[in-house]
Enzyme design. Structure first.
Site, PDB file in Angstrom:
ATOM      1  N   TYR A  57       0.833  -1.210   0.000  1.00 13.20           N
ATOM      2  CA  TYR A  57       0.000   0.000   0.000  1.00 13.20           C
ATOM      3  C   TYR A  57       0.866   1.258   0.000  1.00 13.20           C
ATOM      4  O   TYR A  57       1.853   1.343   0.727  1.00 13.20           O
ATOM      5  CB  TYR A  57      -0.923   0.030   1.225  1.00 13.20           C
ATOM      6  CG  TYR A  57      -2.057  -0.989   1.163  1.00 13.20           C
ATOM      7  CD1 TYR A  57      -2.332  -1.703   0.011  1.00 13.20           C
ATOM      8  CD2 TYR A  57      -2.849  -1.230   2.277  1.00 13.20           C
ATOM      9  CE1 TYR A  57      -3.356  -2.640  -0.036  1.00 13.20           C
ATOM     10  CE2 TYR A  57      -3.878  -2.162   2.238  1.00 13.20           C
ATOM     11  CZ  TYR A  57      -4.125  -2.862   1.080  1.00 13.20           C
ATOM     12  OH  TYR A  57      -5.138  -3.784   1.034  1.00 13.20           O
ATOM     13  N   LEU A 218     -17.774  -0.103  -0.215  1.00 19.71           N
ATOM     14  CA  LEU A 218     -18.479   0.920  -0.999  1.00 19.71           C
ATOM     15  C   LEU A 218     -17.961   0.916  -2.438  1.00 19.71           C
ATOM     16  O   LEU A 218     -17.991   1.939  -3.127  1.00 19.71           O
ATOM     17  CB  LEU A 218     -18.288   2.297  -0.340  1.00 19.71           C
ATOM     18  CG  LEU A 218     -18.693   2.345   1.149  1.00 19.71           C
ATOM     19  CD1 LEU A 218     -18.367   3.715   1.753  1.00 19.71           C
ATOM     20  CD2 LEU A 218     -20.183   2.030   1.315  1.00 19.71           C
ATOM     21  N   ASN A 225     -21.057   7.043  -7.840  1.00 16.40           N
ATOM     22  CA  ASN A 225     -21.142   7.481  -9.245  1.00 16.40           C
ATOM     23  C   ASN A 225     -22.447   6.968  -9.832  1.00 16.40           C
ATOM     24  O   ASN A 225     -22.953   5.939  -9.421  1.00 16.40           O
ATOM     25  CB  ASN A 225     -19.987   6.896 -10.066  1.00 16.40           C
ATOM     26  CG  ASN A 225     -18.652   7.390  -9.546  1.00 16.40           C
ATOM     27  OD1 ASN A 225     -18.583   8.487  -9.004  1.00 16.40           O
ATOM     28  ND2 ASN A 225     -17.625   6.575  -9.688  1.00 16.40           N
TER      29      ASN A 225
HETATM   30  N1  LIG Z   1      -7.231  -7.509   0.250  1.00 14.58           N
HETATM   31  C1  LIG Z   1      -7.335  -6.768  -0.837  1.00 14.58           C
HETATM   32  O1  LIG Z   1      -7.026  -7.201  -1.959  1.00 14.58           O
HETATM   33  C2  LIG Z   1      -7.854  -5.362  -0.711  1.00 14.58           C
HETATM   34  C3  LIG Z   1      -8.171  -4.617  -1.859  1.00 14.58           C
HETATM   35  C4  LIG Z   1      -8.655  -3.321  -1.693  1.00 14.58           C
HETATM   36  C5  LIG Z   1      -8.792  -2.790  -0.419  1.00 14.58           C
HETATM   37  N2  LIG Z   1      -8.449  -3.533   0.670  1.00 14.58           N
HETATM   38  C6  LIG Z   1      -8.595  -2.986   2.043  1.00 14.58           C
HETATM   39  O2  LIG Z   1      -9.922  -2.508   2.170  1.00 14.58           O
HETATM   40  C7  LIG Z   1      -9.884  -1.162   2.622  1.00 14.58           C
HETATM   41  C8  LIG Z   1     -11.111  -0.450   2.111  1.00 14.58           C
HETATM   42  O3  LIG Z   1     -11.112  -0.443   0.673  1.00 14.58           O
HETATM   43  P1  LIG Z   1     -11.601   0.847  -0.084  1.00 14.58           P
HETATM   44  O4  LIG Z   1     -10.764   1.999   0.328  1.00 14.58           O
HETATM   45  O5  LIG Z   1     -11.700   0.513  -1.534  1.00 14.58           O
HETATM   46  O6  LIG Z   1     -13.046   1.013   0.612  1.00 14.58           O
HETATM   47  P2  LIG Z   1     -14.365   1.730   0.160  1.00 14.58           P
HETATM   48  O7  LIG Z   1     -15.048   2.115   1.418  1.00 14.58           O
HETATM   49  O8  LIG Z   1     -15.098   0.905  -0.821  1.00 14.58           O
HETATM   50  O9  LIG Z   1     -13.915   3.044  -0.633  1.00 14.58           O
HETATM   51  C9  LIG Z   1     -13.331   4.118   0.026  1.00 14.58           C
HETATM   52  C10 LIG Z   1     -13.387   5.301  -0.897  1.00 14.58           C
HETATM   53  O10 LIG Z   1     -14.749   5.723  -1.002  1.00 14.58           O
HETATM   54  C11 LIG Z   1     -14.828   7.088  -0.682  1.00 14.58           C
HETATM   55  N3  LIG Z   1     -16.094   7.362   0.000  1.00 14.58           N
HETATM   56  C12 LIG Z   1     -16.531   6.834   1.159  1.00 14.58           C
HETATM   57  N4  LIG Z   1     -17.751   7.322   1.485  1.00 14.58           N
HETATM   58  C13 LIG Z   1     -18.070   8.193   0.505  1.00 14.58           C
HETATM   59  C14 LIG Z   1     -19.197   9.016   0.274  1.00 14.58           C
HETATM   60  N5  LIG Z   1     -20.228   9.047   1.114  1.00 14.58           N
HETATM   61  N6  LIG Z   1     -19.202   9.778  -0.851  1.00 14.58           N
HETATM   62  C15 LIG Z   1     -18.169   9.747  -1.713  1.00 14.58           C
HETATM   63  N7  LIG Z   1     -17.043   8.986  -1.534  1.00 14.58           N
HETATM   64  C16 LIG Z   1     -17.011   8.204  -0.436  1.00 14.58           C
HETATM   65  C17 LIG Z   1     -13.647   7.346   0.255  1.00 14.58           C
HETATM   66  O11 LIG Z   1     -13.292   8.720   0.242  1.00 14.58           O
HETATM   67  P3  LIG Z   1     -12.941   9.511   1.616  1.00 14.58           P
HETATM   68  O12 LIG Z   1     -11.647   8.951   2.142  1.00 14.58           O
HETATM   69  O13 LIG Z   1     -12.837  10.915   1.154  1.00 14.58           O
HETATM   70  O14 LIG Z   1     -14.069   9.301   2.558  1.00 14.58           O
HETATM   71  C18 LIG Z   1     -12.591   6.472  -0.355  1.00 14.58           C
HETATM   72  O15 LIG Z   1     -11.957   7.115  -1.440  1.00 14.58           O
HETATM   73  C19 LIG Z   1      -8.542  -0.623   2.150  1.00 14.58           C
HETATM   74  O16 LIG Z   1      -8.104   0.475   2.935  1.00 14.58           O
HETATM   75  C20 LIG Z   1      -7.662  -1.829   2.362  1.00 14.58           C
HETATM   76  O17 LIG Z   1      -7.291  -1.885   3.732  1.00 14.58           O
HETATM   77  C21 LIG Z   1      -8.000  -4.814   0.552  1.00 14.58           C
END
Ligand SMILES: NC(=O)c1ccc[n+]([C@@H]2O[C@H](COP(=O)([O-])OP(=O)(O)OC[C@H]3O[C@@H](n4cnc5c(N)ncnc54)[C@H](OP(=O)(O)O)[C@@H]3O)[C@@H](O)[C@H]2O)c1
Length: 306
Positions: A57, A218, A225
């Site tokens: 990361y 999310l 979008n």
């Molecule tokens: N094992 C794997 O292969 C894998 C892959 C991907 C991720 N992960 C883990 O999963 C975690 C979460 O994944 P993710 O970051 O993709 O999670 P997510 O919750 O699906 O997406 C987070 C993104 O959505 C935005 N967001 C959240 N609420 C919002 C809203 N109400 N309106 C507009 N945008 C919004 C956030 O922006 P803001 O920060 O501005 O709120 C952020 O950019 C990662 O940090 C990582 O630890 C693991």
């Protein structure tokens, strides 16, 4: 204010929080070390003590584990208040690598050891509570992986082993060589991508009593979008259900949708915005009916059940 319940990861894994804070996007949060520490303390105060990292990361110049370590070093006592997950198994080209190198999965002994030692050094800690194999490696030798994990456990560098993005057969293969139950399979779960609800991944985990950890709940922000018919359908339905259950936002409805799965996932929060983290905590108290759950499923599929 809701407080996040504590649960056991897997059947013999660590006690952890039932929501996990993800740190993949930490480099985008524009925080200095003190603000990162404040953010960590704020989510720990809410009961979110389990944090998710990976060796890959961030960027070469600013790996997320290093950013996190800079914050931890400002208050070393925080280490005892959290459960640290990190992942190994992806080798990324570094500047200066030969031009015909490619990024690739790697679960060789040297790769795993190098990854874990780098994670520990970056975060300034002595042990990972959980090490996950980040992605299935086609060249994975299950005996080599488990012997390496045994060595790391013996050296006190990791406590528990789990996997991420493994198919049921890949999970079963690694489990067949590991004496303790693997503590989780961290997989993508959200209403946009239903794969793990259909390919046996969640069935296997439910059967074994091992909670999945859900990433991109999310859909990485794509849920907000409306650039396709599917997203428009989902937004419309999520907004209707938001009104019905008295939720404050559609993200709360999505967390409640994931939490209703009988494999009892531990959702990861991806946001670096503490208000959005608080909102996710409140979602743990929402309950959807089966009818509401399937309306979201139908909106995702674009058709009803047969
Ligand atoms: N094992 C794997 O292969 C894998 C892959 C991907 C991720 N992960 C883990 O999963 C975690 C979460 O994944 P993710 O970051 O993709 O999670 P997510 O919750 O699906 O997406 C987070 C993104 O959505 C935005 N967001 C959240 N609420 C919002 C809203 N109400 N309106 C507009 N945008 C919004 C956030 O922006 P803001 O920060 O501005 O709120 C952020 O950019 C990662 O940090 C990582 O630890 C693991």
């Amino acid at each position: 204010m809701a407080f996040v319940p504590r649960v056991r990861m897997g059947t013999e894994g660590p006690v952890c929080s039932s929501l996990v804070q993800g740190y993949w996007r930490m480099g985008d949060w524009g925080m200095d070390p003190q603000s990162r520490l404040t953010f960590l303390k704020q989510h720990v105060e809410l009961g979110i003590t389990t944090v998710d990292h990976a060796h890959v990361y961030g960027t070469e110049q600013a790996p997320c584990e290093t950013l996190f370590g800079e914050a931890l070093k400002l208050d070393l006592s925080m280490r005892d208040n959290i459960e640290l997950i990190s992942k190994c198994g992806i080798e990324v080209m570094q500047s200066g690598d030969h031009s015909n190198h490619v990024n690739h999965y790697s679960t060789s002994q040297s790769s795993i050891i190098n990854s874990v030692e780098t994670s520990l050094q970056r975060m300034g800690v002595e042990q990972l509570d959980v090490l996950l194999i980040h992605r299935p490696d086609i060249l994975m030798d299950a005996d080599e992986v488990t012997k390496t994990a045994e060595l790391l456990q013996f050296q006190g560098k990791i406590k528990h082993l789990g996997v991420s993005n493994f198919t049921p057969s890949q999970f079963a293969l690694l489990q067949s060589r590991w004496d303790s139950p693997l503590v989780t399979n961290q997989v993508e779960i959200n209403p946009v991508n239903l794969t793990v609800t259909e390919d046996g991944t969640l069935d296997q985990l439910q059967q074994l009593g091992i909670r999945p950890i859900a990433w991109s709940c999310l859909a990485g922000g794509d849920l907000f979008n409306v650039d396709s018919n599917k997203m428009q359908r989902l937004q419309k339905t999520l907004n209707e259900i938001k009104q019905e259950v008295g939720a404050k936002s559609i993200d709360q409805v999505v967390f409640a949708w994931i939490l209703k799965l009988p494999s009892r996932p531990l959702p990861i929060i991806g946001s670096g915005n503490i208000e959005r983290v608080r909102s996710a905590v409140i979602a743990t108290e929402l309950t959807l009916s089966n009818q509401q759950w399937y309306r979201i499923w139908v909106a995702s599929k674009g058709h009803g059940v047969a």
